[in-house]
Design a protein around this motif. Sequence first.
Motif, PDB file in Angstrom:
ATOM      1  N   ASP A  88      -5.747   0.282  -5.617  1.00 67.13           N
ATOM      2  CA  ASP A  88      -5.350   1.630  -6.020  1.00 67.13           C
ATOM      3  C   ASP A  88      -3.836   1.802  -5.970  1.00 67.13           C
ATOM      4  OD1 ASP A  88      -7.949   2.323  -6.485  1.00 67.13           O
ATOM      5  OD2 ASP A  88      -8.230   3.393  -4.590  1.00 67.13           O
ATOM      6  N   SER A  89      -3.193   1.132  -5.012  1.00 69.75           N
ATOM      7  CA  SER A  89      -1.734   1.195  -4.942  1.00 69.75           C
ATOM      8  C   SER A  89      -1.105   0.532  -6.154  1.00 69.75           C
ATOM      9  CB  SER A  89      -1.240   0.516  -3.652  1.00 69.75           C
ATOM     10  OG  SER A  89      -1.669   1.223  -2.499  1.00 69.75           O
ATOM     11  N   ARG A 131       0.835  -1.195   0.000  1.00 68.06           N
ATOM     12  CA  ARG A 131       0.000   0.000   0.000  1.00 68.06           C
ATOM     13  C   ARG A 131       0.874   1.252   0.000  1.00 68.06           C
ATOM     14  NH1 ARG A 131      -5.474  -1.022   3.643  1.00 68.06           N
ATOM     15  NH2 ARG A 131      -6.113  -2.925   2.553  1.00 68.06           N
ATOM     16  N   TYR A 184      -1.438   2.848  -8.987  1.00 67.79           N
ATOM     17  CA  TYR A 184      -0.486   3.949  -8.844  1.00 67.79           C
ATOM     18  C   TYR A 184       0.908   3.525  -9.306  1.00 67.79           C
ATOM     19  CZ  TYR A 184       2.205   7.707  -6.684  1.00 67.79           C
ATOM     20  OH  TYR A 184       3.061   8.757  -6.487  1.00 67.79           O
ATOM     21  N   LEU A 203      -3.459   4.198   0.251  1.00 71.12           N
ATOM     22  CA  LEU A 203      -4.362   3.752  -0.806  1.00 71.12           C
ATOM     23  C   LEU A 203      -4.657   2.267  -0.616  1.00 71.12           C
ATOM     24  CD1 LEU A 203      -2.565   5.408  -3.878  1.00 71.12           C
ATOM     25  CD2 LEU A 203      -4.545   6.318  -2.601  1.00 71.12           C
ATOM     26  N   SER A 204      -5.769   1.800  -1.157  1.00 69.32           N
ATOM     27  CA  SER A 204      -6.077   0.373  -1.109  1.00 69.32           C
ATOM     28  C   SER A 204      -5.039  -0.409  -1.915  1.00 69.32           C
ATOM     29  CB  SER A 204      -7.469   0.122  -1.690  1.00 69.32           C
ATOM     30  OG  SER A 204      -7.471   0.397  -3.084  1.00 69.32           O
TER      31      SER A 204
END
Length: 317
Positions: free
Chosen positions: A298-299, A230, A302, A294-295
């Motif tokens: 989402d990580s 994360r 990213y 971030l989850s």
Amino acid sequence: MSTLDAVPTGIIRFGKEARLTPNPLARTRRLGAELLRLRTERGYSHAELSRKSGVSASVISRTENPLGDPGRKPGLLSIRRLLDTLDVPRGSREWTVIESYAEDAATSQWWDAATYTRMGDGQRTYALVEAGASTIREYSGLLLPGLVQTDAYARHRVLALTGDAPVSDPDPIVRGRLERQRQTIGNGLAQYHLVLEEQAIRRRPVPGDVMLEQLRHLLDLMSGDGVSVRIVPVDAQPGDGYAPRAPYAHVTYPDTDDPPIVVVDNVTKALLVTKPAEVTGYAQLHKRLREAALSDADSAAYIRQAADELAATTRKG
């Protein structure tokens, strides 16, 4: 109070096998606690027990307080002499359990092989703590930690950190980092929860092509079972006290009577945190960091975006 009523129950599943893999440092600590208890109950000083057993007072002291030299293995003959002197009946449950602690602590480990003798004392401490772990909760701010580094990333970091005293051969250190990865998250033997600051992804402490390979490797690890990564954005609002002063790893073991431990990286050496309140504090800190981050999905997005942008830049270069 003795912990001998607690039967080791930690099981790790590897493939179709189920096996207990005791952590040698945890067993050394339990061995020391039992010997201290017995010596105190019998009313012996270090000097008196030494005189009666033939085991030096310094060995007794180091066995009771193993964190001063965490990689030191106990001598089985000395432990048996101490148990005899402390009137522990041979063949009793008490004898058998304490002897098993000593045997687990004295067992040769992968880092004892000649291939890894020059991988560094700090890294050896990390390997010792990670051995047989069930969960590793790790945090890093600016750099990717050793458990997720590629060969090339590790090699560049080893050379960069040596300053005015360059390492003539970085291979032993790099091999150690890769073997640590293989022994833990590489084989799915531990749940790995990594929290990274955004800078660890965006900053380029290594050449662009090496960083690109590293980011893709991180994504590959995240796609496997048991690995969570994360990212904490720079504008995260997690509340007070969330920012660690240094990278750390909070490690637990499958046998719940093996006490958890924290390793803090202060650059020059690895520091061990063992006081229960402090260890619990790190666990709570890690929980807050994960909540601020971030989850997982989402990580990953990213990191993938950062890799794509880096790939475009690398092609232009």
